[in-house]
Design a protein around this motif. Structure first.
Motif, PDB file in Angstrom:
ATOM      1  N   ALA A  78      15.806  -7.975 -15.944  1.00 55.23           N
ATOM      2  CA  ALA A  78      15.234  -6.751 -15.374  1.00 55.23           C
ATOM      3  C   ALA A  78      13.730  -6.891 -15.189  1.00 55.23           C
ATOM      4  CB  ALA A  78      15.548  -5.561 -16.276  1.00 55.23           C
ATOM      5  N   PHE A  79      13.052  -7.533 -16.149  1.00 53.78           N
ATOM      6  CA  PHE A  79      11.606  -7.745 -16.035  1.00 53.78           C
ATOM      7  C   PHE A  79      11.291  -8.691 -14.884  1.00 53.78           C
ATOM      8  CE2 PHE A  79       7.632  -9.893 -17.025  1.00 53.78           C
ATOM      9  CZ  PHE A  79       6.791  -8.825 -17.311  1.00 53.78           C
ATOM     10  N   ALA A  80      12.071  -9.776 -14.773  1.00 53.28           N
ATOM     11  CA  ALA A  80      11.845 -10.737 -13.685  1.00 53.28           C
ATOM     12  C   ALA A  80      12.069 -10.076 -12.333  1.00 53.28           C
ATOM     13  CB  ALA A  80      12.765 -11.942 -13.855  1.00 53.28           C
ATOM     14  N   PHE A  81      13.141  -9.279 -12.230  1.00 59.01           N
ATOM     15  CA  PHE A  81      13.409  -8.595 -10.973  1.00 59.01           C
ATOM     16  C   PHE A  81      12.305  -7.595 -10.648  1.00 59.01           C
ATOM     17  CE2 PHE A  81      14.860  -4.613  -9.121  1.00 59.01           C
ATOM     18  CZ  PHE A  81      15.194  -5.043  -7.852  1.00 59.01           C
ATOM     19  N   SER A  82      11.891  -6.800 -11.631  1.00 57.78           N
ATOM     20  CA  SER A  82      10.853  -5.794 -11.398  1.00 57.78           C
ATOM     21  C   SER A  82       9.550  -6.448 -10.949  1.00 57.78           C
ATOM     22  CB  SER A  82      10.633  -4.964 -12.665  1.00 57.78           C
ATOM     23  OG  SER A  82      11.807  -4.296 -13.052  1.00 57.78           O
ATOM     24  N   THR A  83       9.222  -7.586 -11.551  1.00 56.13           N
ATOM     25  CA  THR A  83       8.012  -8.319 -11.156  1.00 56.13           C
ATOM     26  C   THR A  83       8.127  -8.825  -9.730  1.00 56.13           C
ATOM     27  OG1 THR A  83       7.648  -9.005 -13.450  1.00 56.13           O
ATOM     28  CG2 THR A  83       6.511 -10.254 -11.734  1.00 56.13           C
ATOM     29  N   LEU A  84       9.277  -9.414  -9.399  1.00 53.91           N
ATOM     30  CA  LEU A  84       9.507  -9.927  -8.053  1.00 53.91           C
ATOM     31  C   LEU A  84       9.489  -8.798  -7.040  1.00 53.91           C
ATOM     32  CD1 LEU A  84      10.160 -12.504  -6.464  1.00 53.91           C
ATOM     33  CD2 LEU A  84      12.580 -12.057  -6.874  1.00 53.91           C
ATOM     34  N   PHE A  85      10.117  -7.687  -7.384  1.00 45.33           N
ATOM     35  CA  PHE A  85      10.135  -6.513  -6.516  1.00 45.33           C
ATOM     36  C   PHE A  85       8.706  -6.034  -6.243  1.00 45.33           C
ATOM     37  CE2 PHE A  85      10.179  -2.015  -5.668  1.00 45.33           C
ATOM     38  CZ  PHE A  85      11.299  -1.802  -4.891  1.00 45.33           C
ATOM     39  N   SER A  86       7.887  -5.957  -7.290  1.00 45.97           N
ATOM     40  CA  SER A  86       6.521  -5.463  -7.147  1.00 45.97           C
ATOM     41  C   SER A  86       5.676  -6.405  -6.296  1.00 45.97           C
ATOM     42  CB  SER A  86       5.885  -5.288  -8.526  1.00 45.97           C
ATOM     43  OG  SER A  86       6.587  -4.323  -9.286  1.00 45.97           O
ATOM     44  N   LEU A  87       5.887  -7.708  -6.446  1.00 42.89           N
ATOM     45  CA  LEU A  87       5.125  -8.675  -5.650  1.00 42.89           C
ATOM     46  C   LEU A  87       5.498  -8.574  -4.174  1.00 42.89           C
ATOM     47  CD1 LEU A  87       5.191 -11.823  -7.975  1.00 42.89           C
ATOM     48  CD2 LEU A  87       3.230 -10.359  -7.457  1.00 42.89           C
ATOM     49  N   ILE A  88       6.803  -8.488  -3.887  1.00 46.34           N
ATOM     50  CA  ILE A  88       7.233  -8.330  -2.493  1.00 46.34           C
ATOM     51  C   ILE A  88       6.690  -7.030  -1.927  1.00 46.34           C
ATOM     52  CG2 ILE A  88       9.239  -7.994  -1.000  1.00 46.34           C
ATOM     53  CD1 ILE A  88      10.802  -9.844  -2.840  1.00 46.34           C
ATOM     54  N   GLN A  89       6.746  -5.985  -2.718  1.00 49.56           N
ATOM     55  CA  GLN A  89       6.227  -4.683  -2.305  1.00 49.56           C
ATOM     56  C   GLN A  89       4.735  -4.757  -1.983  1.00 49.56           C
ATOM     57  OE1 GLN A  89       5.189  -1.676  -5.304  1.00 49.56           O
ATOM     58  NE2 GLN A  89       6.890  -0.523  -4.468  1.00 49.56           N
ATOM     59  N   PHE A 138       2.855  -7.414  -1.095  1.00 51.34           N
ATOM     60  CA  PHE A 138       2.539  -8.207   0.094  1.00 51.34           C
ATOM     61  C   PHE A 138       3.043  -7.538   1.363  1.00 51.34           C
ATOM     62  CE2 PHE A 138       2.233 -11.670  -3.094  1.00 51.34           C
ATOM     63  CZ  PHE A 138       0.939 -12.076  -2.802  1.00 51.34           C
ATOM     64  N   MET A 139       4.199  -6.864   1.288  1.00 51.51           N
ATOM     65  CA  MET A 139       4.683  -6.154   2.464  1.00 51.51           C
ATOM     66  C   MET A 139       3.789  -4.956   2.793  1.00 51.51           C
ATOM     67  SD  MET A 139       7.171  -7.853   3.639  1.00 51.51           S
ATOM     68  CE  MET A 139       7.586  -6.686   4.926  1.00 51.51           C
ATOM     69  N   THR A 140       3.287  -4.280   1.770  1.00 52.19           N
ATOM     70  CA  THR A 140       2.364  -3.162   2.007  1.00 52.19           C
ATOM     71  C   THR A 140       1.043  -3.663   2.562  1.00 52.19           C
ATOM     72  OG1 THR A 140       3.375  -2.024   0.118  1.00 52.19           O
ATOM     73  CG2 THR A 140       1.306  -1.134   0.949  1.00 52.19           C
ATOM     74  N   LEU A 141       0.605  -4.827   2.092  1.00 55.70           N
ATOM     75  CA  LEU A 141      -0.657  -5.415   2.548  1.00 55.70           C
ATOM     76  C   LEU A 141      -0.625  -5.734   4.034  1.00 55.70           C
ATOM     77  CD1 LEU A 141      -3.395  -6.250   1.310  1.00 55.70           C
ATOM     78  CD2 LEU A 141      -2.447  -8.546   1.014  1.00 55.70           C
ATOM     79  N   ILE A 142       0.571  -5.966   4.569  1.00 57.25           N
ATOM     80  CA  ILE A 142       0.696  -6.258   5.988  1.00 57.25           C
ATOM     81  C   ILE A 142       0.338  -5.040   6.836  1.00 57.25           C
ATOM     82  CG2 ILE A 142       2.347  -6.832   7.822  1.00 57.25           C
ATOM     83  CD1 ILE A 142       3.849  -8.535   5.816  1.00 57.25           C
ATOM     84  N   MET A 155      -5.778   0.622   0.326  1.00 57.01           N
ATOM     85  CA  MET A 155      -4.873   0.530  -0.811  1.00 57.01           C
ATOM     86  C   MET A 155      -5.613   0.762  -2.114  1.00 57.01           C
ATOM     87  SD  MET A 155      -2.556  -2.758   0.349  1.00 57.01           S
ATOM     88  CE  MET A 155      -1.746  -2.857  -1.254  1.00 57.01           C
ATOM     89  N   LEU A 156      -6.829   0.227  -2.209  1.00 56.83           N
ATOM     90  CA  LEU A 156      -7.619   0.383  -3.422  1.00 56.83           C
ATOM     91  C   LEU A 156      -8.017   1.830  -3.636  1.00 56.83           C
ATOM     92  CD1 LEU A 156      -8.992  -1.163  -5.755  1.00 56.83           C
ATOM     93  CD2 LEU A 156     -11.012  -1.369  -4.301  1.00 56.83           C
ATOM     94  N   ARG A 157      -8.428   2.515  -2.569  1.00 55.64           N
ATOM     95  CA  ARG A 157      -8.851   3.912  -2.678  1.00 55.64           C
ATOM     96  C   ARG A 157      -7.674   4.847  -2.929  1.00 55.64           C
ATOM     97  NH1 ARG A 157     -11.478   3.062   2.250  1.00 55.64           N
ATOM     98  NH2 ARG A 157     -10.179   4.706   3.162  1.00 55.64           N
ATOM     99  N   SER A 158      -6.496   4.433  -2.535  1.00 52.37           N
ATOM    100  CA  SER A 158      -5.332   5.321  -2.608  1.00 52.37           C
ATOM    101  C   SER A 158      -4.715   5.392  -3.996  1.00 52.37           C
ATOM    102  CB  SER A 158      -4.265   4.849  -1.618  1.00 52.37           C
ATOM    103  OG  SER A 158      -3.712   3.615  -2.048  1.00 52.37           O
ATOM    104  N   GLY A 159      -5.207   4.592  -4.943  1.00 60.38           N
ATOM    105  CA  GLY A 159      -4.600   4.545  -6.266  1.00 60.38           C
ATOM    106  C   GLY A 159      -3.330   3.722  -6.297  1.00 60.38           C
ATOM    107  N   PHE A 160      -3.242   2.758  -5.379  1.00 58.63           N
ATOM    108  CA  PHE A 160      -2.039   1.938  -5.270  1.00 58.63           C
ATOM    109  C   PHE A 160      -1.761   1.180  -6.570  1.00 58.63           C
ATOM    110  CE2 PHE A 160       0.110  -2.051  -4.228  1.00 58.63           C
ATOM    111  CZ  PHE A 160       1.206  -1.592  -3.523  1.00 58.63           C
ATOM    112  N   ALA A 161      -2.807   0.686  -7.221  1.00 59.77           N
ATOM    113  CA  ALA A 161      -2.614  -0.071  -8.464  1.00 59.77           C
ATOM    114  C   ALA A 161      -2.010   0.811  -9.550  1.00 59.77           C
ATOM    115  CB  ALA A 161      -3.952  -0.652  -8.932  1.00 59.77           C
ATOM    116  N   THR A 162      -2.498   2.047  -9.659  1.00 59.52           N
ATOM    117  CA  THR A 162      -1.994   2.967 -10.687  1.00 59.52           C
ATOM    118  C   THR A 162      -0.535   3.310 -10.469  1.00 59.52           C
ATOM    119  OG1 THR A 162      -4.198   3.936 -10.965  1.00 59.52           O
ATOM    120  CG2 THR A 162      -2.319   5.219 -11.766  1.00 59.52           C
TER     121      THR A 162
END
Length: 250
Positions: free
Chosen positions: A100-111, A113-117, A124-131
């Motif tokens: 579950a941890f590996a999947f959640s990490t992979l999911f977050s990374l894909i999320q 990079f796809m959002t960065l596109i 993203m930084l101003r929007s509180g994306f990290a939080t």
């Protein structure tokens, strides 16, 4: 059942390809063409692209269970002779946590990079994306551990991890797509609200809403997930200890 690692690896790669493809296709819809404000688009994109019921009920869950099948210890007589059943079941749940941890990490990374596109990094930084990403990481990990708990119940009953994984995927496909989405159960207060895992995943829409995310409600939902995990662990352990596996009575 198939145990070929190449087969499972192929399915895993296929899942990883389908996720960004579906997100990219989804992001090309009318909302983008209408040049919506960045905060509306970001909330819509994160919620609509990644949190579809059919994704969490089938595609994402299947991918997470594929990861789990590769590290899950087999139930056999030699293993149970060497260690207690409690120790074996703790290792089984540890494997669930790792997957579950590996999947959640992979999911977050894909999320990410796809959002960065589609979104500028400064926005993203101003929007509180990290939080909100950290909050959602905790939430998705808890939800998938609850789903893994259902898999654990099926696994201990059937003692066939591939069959249990398939049935768990079908079960949550029905729950997420038909019960939650089509029948709209869980929309009211009370027991249905408590059982609706799909609604618990809607962290992004709450975070980017006018009222913002209610941290108290978020904390209560997290406690609910922990209680579900505890009950599923104890229930699956109780069933496992009652089964006379060593004497062939399954």
């Amino acid at each position: 059942m198939l145990r070929n690692k190449r087969f499972w690896g192929f399915l895993l790669i296929l899942c990883l390809i389908l996720i960004p493809m579906s997100v990219y296709q989804h992001a090309g819809s009318d909302v983008v063409e209408q040049n919506a404000p960045w905060y509306e688009f970001l909330g819509w994109f994160l919620e609509g692209s990644f949190n579809k019921p059919e994704h969490h009920g089938f595609l994402f869950l299947a991918m997470e269970l594929l990861l789990l099948l590769q590290i899950l210890p087999e139930v056999n007589e030699q293993r149970l002779v060497r260690m207690s059943r409690r120790e074996h079941w703790r290792k089984t749940w540890a494997a669930m946590g790792i997957s579950a941890f590996a999947f959640s990490t992979l999911f977050s990374l894909i999320q990410f990079f796809m959002t960065l596109i589609f979104i500028d990094p400064t926005v993203m930084l101003r929007s509180g994306f990290a939080t909100v990403s950290v909050l959602f990481f905790v939430r998705i990990f808890c939800v998938y551990m609850v789903e893994n708990g259902v898999f654990g119940i099926l696994y201990v009953i059937l003692l066939r991890k591939e069959v249990a994984a398939a049935l768990c995927t079908v079960f949550f496909m029905v729950i997420f797509y038909w019960v939650y989405e089509r029948l709209n159960w869980g929309s009211d207060e009370g027991i249905w609200q408590t059982l609706n895992l799909m609604k618990d995943l809607r962290v992004y829409s709450a975070f980017y809403s006018d009222g913002g995310l209610d941290l108290f409600a978020y904390g209560l939902a997290t406690v609910k997930h922990l209680l579900w995990m505890g009950l599923l662990y104890l229930g699956s352990l109780w069933i496992f200890e009652k089964r006379d596996i060593l004497n062939g009575k399954k």
